[in-house]
Design an enzyme around this catalytic site. Structure first.
Site, PDB file in Angstrom:
ATOM      1  CG  ASP A  90      -2.180   0.815   1.017  1.00  0.00           C
ATOM      2  OD1 ASP A  90      -3.244   0.231   0.736  1.00  0.00           O
ATOM      3  OD2 ASP A  90      -2.096   2.063   1.116  1.00  0.00           O
TER       4      ASP A  90
ATOM      5  CG  ASN B 183     -10.154   4.228  -8.508  1.00  0.00           C
ATOM      6  OD1 ASN B 183      -9.556   4.884  -7.667  1.00  0.00           O
ATOM      7  ND2 ASN B 183     -11.246   3.546  -8.231  1.00  0.00           N
TER       8      ASN B 183
ATOM      9  CG  HIS C 203     -18.552  -4.972 -11.408  1.00  0.00           C
ATOM     10  ND1 HIS C 203     -19.424  -5.848 -10.839  1.00  0.00           N
ATOM     11  CD2 HIS C 203     -17.946  -4.323 -10.385  1.00  0.00           C
ATOM     12  CE1 HIS C 203     -19.359  -5.744  -9.520  1.00  0.00           C
ATOM     13  NE2 HIS C 203     -18.465  -4.821  -9.231  1.00  0.00           N
TER      14      HIS C 203
HETATM   15  P1  NAI Z   1     -10.161   0.846   0.467  1.00  0.00           P
HETATM   16  O1  NAI Z   1     -10.227   2.322   0.431  1.00  0.00           O
HETATM   17  O2  NAI Z   1     -10.467   0.128   1.729  1.00  0.00           O
HETATM   18  O3  NAI Z   1      -8.708   0.356  -0.015  1.00  0.00           O
HETATM   19  C1  NAI Z   1      -8.035   0.903  -1.100  1.00  0.00           C
HETATM   20  C2  NAI Z   1      -6.561   0.947  -0.729  1.00  0.00           C
HETATM   21  O4  NAI Z   1      -5.815   1.358  -1.885  1.00  0.00           O
HETATM   22  C3  NAI Z   1      -6.234   1.949   0.383  1.00  0.00           C
HETATM   23  O5  NAI Z   1      -5.587   1.291   1.463  1.00  0.00           O
HETATM   24  C4  NAI Z   1      -5.299   2.947  -0.282  1.00  0.00           C
HETATM   25  O6  NAI Z   1      -4.296   3.468   0.579  1.00  0.00           O
HETATM   26  C5  NAI Z   1      -4.708   2.099  -1.395  1.00  0.00           C
HETATM   27  N1  NAI Z   1      -4.093   2.874  -2.472  1.00  0.00           N
HETATM   28  C6  NAI Z   1      -4.511   4.046  -3.015  1.00  0.00           C
HETATM   29  N2  NAI Z   1      -3.663   4.438  -3.971  1.00  0.00           N
HETATM   30  C7  NAI Z   1      -2.679   3.507  -4.036  1.00  0.00           C
HETATM   31  C8  NAI Z   1      -1.521   3.368  -4.820  1.00  0.00           C
HETATM   32  N3  NAI Z   1      -1.186   4.277  -5.738  1.00  0.00           N
HETATM   33  N4  NAI Z   1      -0.739   2.288  -4.611  1.00  0.00           N
HETATM   34  C9  NAI Z   1      -1.051   1.363  -3.668  1.00  0.00           C
HETATM   35  N5  NAI Z   1      -2.150   1.446  -2.912  1.00  0.00           N
HETATM   36  C10 NAI Z   1      -2.953   2.512  -3.075  1.00  0.00           C
HETATM   37  O7  NAI Z   1     -11.126   0.321  -0.713  1.00  0.00           O
HETATM   38  P2  NAI Z   1     -11.726  -1.155  -0.893  1.00  0.00           P
HETATM   39  O8  NAI Z   1     -13.067  -1.202  -0.283  1.00  0.00           O
HETATM   40  O9  NAI Z   1     -10.706  -2.141  -0.517  1.00  0.00           O
HETATM   41  O10 NAI Z   1     -11.952  -1.179  -2.485  1.00  0.00           O
HETATM   42  C11 NAI Z   1     -10.839  -1.163  -3.355  1.00  0.00           C
HETATM   43  C12 NAI Z   1     -11.290  -1.055  -4.804  1.00  0.00           C
HETATM   44  O11 NAI Z   1     -11.975  -2.247  -5.200  1.00  0.00           O
HETATM   45  C13 NAI Z   1     -12.290   0.074  -5.065  1.00  0.00           C
HETATM   46  O12 NAI Z   1     -12.013   0.691  -6.307  1.00  0.00           O
HETATM   47  C14 NAI Z   1     -13.620  -0.632  -5.116  1.00  0.00           C
HETATM   48  O13 NAI Z   1     -14.591   0.089  -5.843  1.00  0.00           O
HETATM   49  C15 NAI Z   1     -13.212  -1.922  -5.800  1.00  0.00           C
HETATM   50  N6  NAI Z   1     -14.132  -3.035  -5.625  1.00  0.00           N
HETATM   51  C16 NAI Z   1     -14.381  -3.815  -6.721  1.00  0.00           C
HETATM   52  C17 NAI Z   1     -15.203  -4.910  -6.649  1.00  0.00           C
HETATM   53  C18 NAI Z   1     -15.428  -5.743  -7.864  1.00  0.00           C
HETATM   54  O14 NAI Z   1     -16.380  -6.524  -7.890  1.00  0.00           O
HETATM   55  N7  NAI Z   1     -14.606  -5.665  -8.871  1.00  0.00           N
HETATM   56  C19 NAI Z   1     -15.887  -5.260  -5.386  1.00  0.00           C
HETATM   57  C20 NAI Z   1     -15.497  -4.425  -4.271  1.00  0.00           C
HETATM   58  C21 NAI Z   1     -14.661  -3.338  -4.412  1.00  0.00           C
END
Ligand code: NAI
Length: 306
Positions: free
Chosen positions: A31, A93, A173
Site C-alpha cells: 500500500d 483510479n 460490472h
Molecule cells: P479501500 O479504500 O479500503 O482500499 C483501497 C486501498 O488502496 C487503500 O488502502 C489505499 O491506501 C490504497 N491505495 C490508493 N492508492 C494507491 C496506490 N497508488 N498504490 C497502492 N495502494 C494505493 O477500498 P476497498 O473497499 O478495498 O476497495 C478497493 C477497490 O476495489 C475500489 O475501487 C472498489 O470500488 C473496488 N471493488 C471492486 C469490486 C469488484 O467486484 N470488482 C468489489 C469491491 C470493491
C-alpha cells in the site's frame, strides 16, 4: 507460491486473509500508506498459530518486495461513496491502477494479473494496456461476485442452501450486467421451473443493484467480504490449476462479436490464466445486453484517456 496484493484496504486485506488461511500462497500486501500494510501483515502473522497455517504475510510500501509473484491482484484505488456510480471513480483510479500495474509487472514479469479496482472492466483494460501482457494473463474480478449475489438472492427466495444454486452473470460490472436467468439452477433444476417471471426479474434487479445496496447501508465504502471471497476463488483456480469455468472480465478478440474491449464472459481458469473463453449460445436479448454493456465500457475507456 507468492501472491502480491496491491492496495491493503478492505478488499485487499480481507483477500490476504483468505489466501493465507486457505493455505494457497504466501502473501505480499502493498500500500502507499506507510506502516499500514506492515501492521496488517503482522496481525495476520499472529493469527497463524490459531488458524493453523504457516504462510508468510509480508507488508510493504516497496515494489521490490513483491518480486517473483505468481499472481498480482490490484485492489488499489478509491471505493464508492453513497450516490456515486462506479464510473465516478474513473480518472482517479485509472492513474492508480496504471501505476500499480507498471510497477508490479516490472518486478514480476511472469505473473498473472487480476484487477479488482472499479470501474472494473475499464481498469482491467487499462492494466492490460499498461503491462502489455498477453490477454490470457490479465483479467478482472466481477462476474464471480455478481453471480454469487444473484445466487444468494435466489437461495433466500427459495429457502435453499446457497451452494446448491448456480448462476452466471456476464457483461460489465455495473447497471448493465447481464444475469443469465435461464441458465440458473438449483442443483440442476432451472429456476424458471421454480419461480415466476416477475420474481426472477425482481431478483435480477436486486443483483444489478447489489453493490449499491451495500454502499447505501454502510455509508463508508462498499462490500469487501464477498469481493475478497470471489477473488480468492480465481486465485485458487489459477494456483491449483483447477480449470474452473468462471465469469471473468477478459479482453475479447472477436468472441461474442466483440473486439478490443474487456467484458465479463465465461472463462476456464488454470495455471496459465485464462485457458479458454467459452462462447455460449445467447438469445438476441442477452447478446444485445452484452453489446450494450461493451459499448458503455468502450465509452469509459475513451473518457479515461481524454
Ligand atoms: P479501500 O479504500 O479500503 O482500499 C483501497 C486501498 O488502496 C487503500 O488502502 C489505499 O491506501 C490504497 N491505495 C490508493 N492508492 C494507491 C496506490 N497508488 N498504490 C497502492 N495502494 C494505493 O477500498 P476497498 O473497499 O478495498 O476497495 C478497493 C477497490 O476495489 C475500489 O475501487 C472498489 O470500488 C473496488 N471493488 C471492486 C469490486 C469488484 O467486484 N470488482 C468489489 C469491491 C470493491
Amino acid at each position: 507460491p507468492r501472491v502480491t496484493i496491491v492496495g491493503a484496504g478492505r478488499v485487499g486485506s480481507t483477500l490476504a486473509q483468505r489466501v493465507a488461511e486457505k493455505n494457497l500462497a504466501d502473501v505480499v500486501l502493498l500500500d502507499i500508506i506507510a506502516g499500514m500494510p506492515q501492521g496488517l501483515a503482522l496481525d495476520l502473522m499472529e493469527a497463524r498459530g490459531i488458524e493453523i497455517h504457516n504462510r508468510q504475510i509480508i507488508g510493504t510500501n516497496n515494489y521490490a518486495d513483491t518480486s517473483g509473484s505468481q499472481i498480482v491482484v490490484i485492489t488499489a484505488g478509491l471505493p464508492r461513496k453513497p450516490g456515486m456510480s462506479r464510473d465516478d471513480l474513473l480518472k482517479t483510479n485509472a492513474k492508480i491502477v496504471v501505476e500499480a500495474a507498471k510497477n508490479a509487472i516490472a518486478h514480476s514479469p511472469n505473473a498473472i494479473f487480476i484487477v479488482v479496482t472499479n470501474p472494473l472492466d475499464v481498469m482491467t483494460y487499462l492494466a492490460w494496456q499498461a503491462t502489455g501482457l498477453p490477454r490470457d494473463r490479465i483479467m478482472g474480478m466481477a462476474g464471480v461476485l455478481d453471480s454469487a449475489r444473484f445466487e444468494t438472492f435466489i437461495a433466500l427466495e427459495l429457502g435453499v442452501l446457497p451452494a446448491d444454486v448456480k448462476a452466471m452473470v456476464l457483461g460489465s460490472h455495473g447497471d448493465l450486467m447481464v444475469p443469465l436467468s435461464r441458465y440458473a439452477t438449483v442443483n440442476g433444476v432451472p429456476i424458471t421451473e421454480l419461480l415466476d417471471v416477475a420474481t426472477i426479474e425482481r431478483l435480477v434487479e436486486r443483483t444489478r443493484n447489489g453493490g449499491a445496496e451495500i454502499v447505501e447501508l454502510m455509508q463508508t465504502g462498499g462490500a469487501f467480504f464477498a469481493p475478497a471471497s470471489a477473488t480468492s476463488v480465481m486465485v485458487e483456480s489459477i494456483l491449483l490449476n483447477q480449470s474452473r469455468l468462471l465469469p471473468v472480465a477478459a479482453y475479447l478478440q472477436g468472441e461474442y462479436g466483440l473486439k478490443d474491449v474487456v467484458i465479463g464472459v465465461p472463462c476456464r481458469l488454470g495455471c496459465g490464466g485464462i485457458e479458454s473463453i467459452l462462447e455460449l449460445n445467447l438469445t438476441d436479448r442477452e447478446r444485445e445486453g452484452l453489446h450494450t454493456s461493451a459499448q458503455s465500457v468502450r465509452k469509459s475507456i475513451e473518457r479515461s484517456q481524454e
